[in-house]
Design an enzyme around this catalytic site. Sequence first.
Site, PDB file in Angstrom:
ATOM      1  N   LYS A  96       0.740  -1.070  -0.054  1.00  0.00           N
ATOM      2  CA  LYS A  96       0.058   0.041  -0.028  1.00  0.00           C
ATOM      3  C   LYS A  96       0.864   1.314   0.116  1.00  0.00           C
ATOM      4  O   LYS A  96       1.710   1.396   0.647  1.00  0.00           O
ATOM      5  CB  LYS A  96      -0.993  -0.023   1.272  1.00  0.00           C
ATOM      6  CG  LYS A  96      -1.948   1.301   1.214  1.00  0.00           C
ATOM      7  CD  LYS A  96      -2.848   1.174   2.425  1.00  0.00           C
ATOM      8  CE  LYS A  96      -3.805   2.216   2.542  1.00  0.00           C
ATOM      9  NZ  LYS A  96      -4.651   2.053   3.635  1.00  0.00           N
ATOM     10  N   SER A 171      -9.408   2.432   2.724  1.00  0.00           N
ATOM     11  CA  SER A 171      -8.217   3.243   1.698  1.00  0.00           C
ATOM     12  C   SER A 171      -7.457   2.203   1.127  1.00  0.00           C
ATOM     13  O   SER A 171      -6.643   2.815   0.203  1.00  0.00           O
ATOM     14  CB  SER A 171      -7.850   4.136   2.467  1.00  0.00           C
ATOM     15  OG  SER A 171      -6.822   3.297   3.423  1.00  0.00           O
ATOM     16  N   SER A 195     -10.120   0.073   6.508  1.00  0.00           N
ATOM     17  CA  SER A 195      -9.284   0.134   5.337  1.00  0.00           C
ATOM     18  C   SER A 195      -8.692  -1.001   4.736  1.00  0.00           C
ATOM     19  O   SER A 195      -8.357  -1.142   3.612  1.00  0.00           O
ATOM     20  CB  SER A 195      -8.370   1.329   5.342  1.00  0.00           C
ATOM     21  OG  SER A 195      -9.243   2.577   5.471  1.00  0.00           O
TER      22      SER A 195
END
Length: 521
Positions: A96, A171, A195
Amino acid sequence: MATIRPDDKAIDAAARHYGITLDKTARLEWPALIDGALGSYDVVDQLYADEATPPTTSREHAVPSASENPLSAWYVTTSIPPTSDGVLTGRRVAIKDNVTVAGVPMMNGSRTVEGFTPSRDATVVTRLLAAGATVAGKAVCEDLCFSGSSFTPASGPVRNPWDRQREAGGSSGGSAALVANGDVDFAIGGDQGGSIRIPAAFCGVVGHKPTFGLVPYTGAFPIERTIDHLGPITRTVHDAALMLSVIAGRDGNDPRQADSVEAGDYLSTLDSDVDGLRIGIVREGFGHAVSQPEVDDAVRAAAHSLTEIGCTVEEVNIPWHLHAFHIWNVIATDGGAYQMLDGNGYGMNAEGLYDPELMAHFASRRIQHADALSETVKLVALTGHHGITTLGGASYGKARNLVPLARAAYDTALRQFDVLVMPTLPYVASELPAKDVDRATFITKALGMIANTAPFDVTGHPSLSVPAGLVNGLPVGMMITGRHFDDATVLRVGRAFEKLRGAFPTPAERASNSAPQLSPA
């Protein structure tokens, strides 16, 4: 090395901020006094440059073309080889883009971070490489990671591989989309309000938010120190357990981790019999104002299917579940404004390894590019500033004092049950909004799905999302939550359900009508 000195205008601004009156004499005297105090800053800057500045690392990376990146899920691609052989040899992982990979650009979904290249690998990256994994690239995330959907990245929306007109969730949307699409074997996600679990549910993959403090957050861009988590996003529960066994454990650099934190054994009991385990279906996790009844029904059916393999399944009331979201919201808003924004990510007042280069870069761009921030981050800024200044941070203090009560409510239920179950999300992935959508709709679509996920970020319980079935051809996630540091049982129940359900289809299998048949839901 000389630290920048404030001019008269800057001293006046600081005085106004603290309500200090500067008369003519004070205006003459303060510059020299401040200059003397800043002498220590000069010494620290020079010591850091000589003794602690990380070496510059160069690693090859590429910006993929649109045809190479149809889901807009890659920020950059790499092929960073492992540092040794291990249990992940031959496996490809996406990181990420709020997590540092030395020598590879980082954006954290935001114009305010764009242009930064870190010099340190995050602890999870170091551990993955040491276990034999190849880092295949950085996965797009939401603007400063403050959205549960996938349309706030400055680079453009991440698309769901099940339907490219729909949200992938956030996210960690890029991470989940890449795993679901088969581009990587697994990915690192981050979770402050859901997320990891949100995009896992929307994309039909597995996402595990570990117990708070189990996995070091060192090297990841923070939002709020008490809710920051990193964890695995994978195709199967087995791979989630395998990945957790690699990244878990204390690193000595993260203030979120207690000295006693140790990695557990998540694999040896993963396929053990679950006969006799007690499953609690949390009533308050169903029937939200935005809930789709079909999603609620699918998750209840999935939970009750566990009786087929010997589990006891009963419903339980936890009224604090409805309060816990509001506690989280105050902490994430005031705490996010204080640490993520005003504190340039890291804040102060805690031990641990900081990234001063990232802090300085973000500070230099945060105001300059403030108008480019997503509406969700602006909501944090404007509401949090009010909470900190006008309300004096007292609401944050009240929320933190309520956390033990919320945690105790779940712990009471977890003395009766081995795990708690509810829908990860109240609805399936919705269509991405138009670019000119109004502000209220933007914020609702970005944050309207987190009522079940956010509470466990603030209480710290381990929480796993597994695919429970399909509703209208789109994945539904079932969330399994357990006792602190009993991630092994959470994963064991998830694995048992996974075997009972059968292999969950990939988007490609579904599109070609070659998908395996699912048992529940």
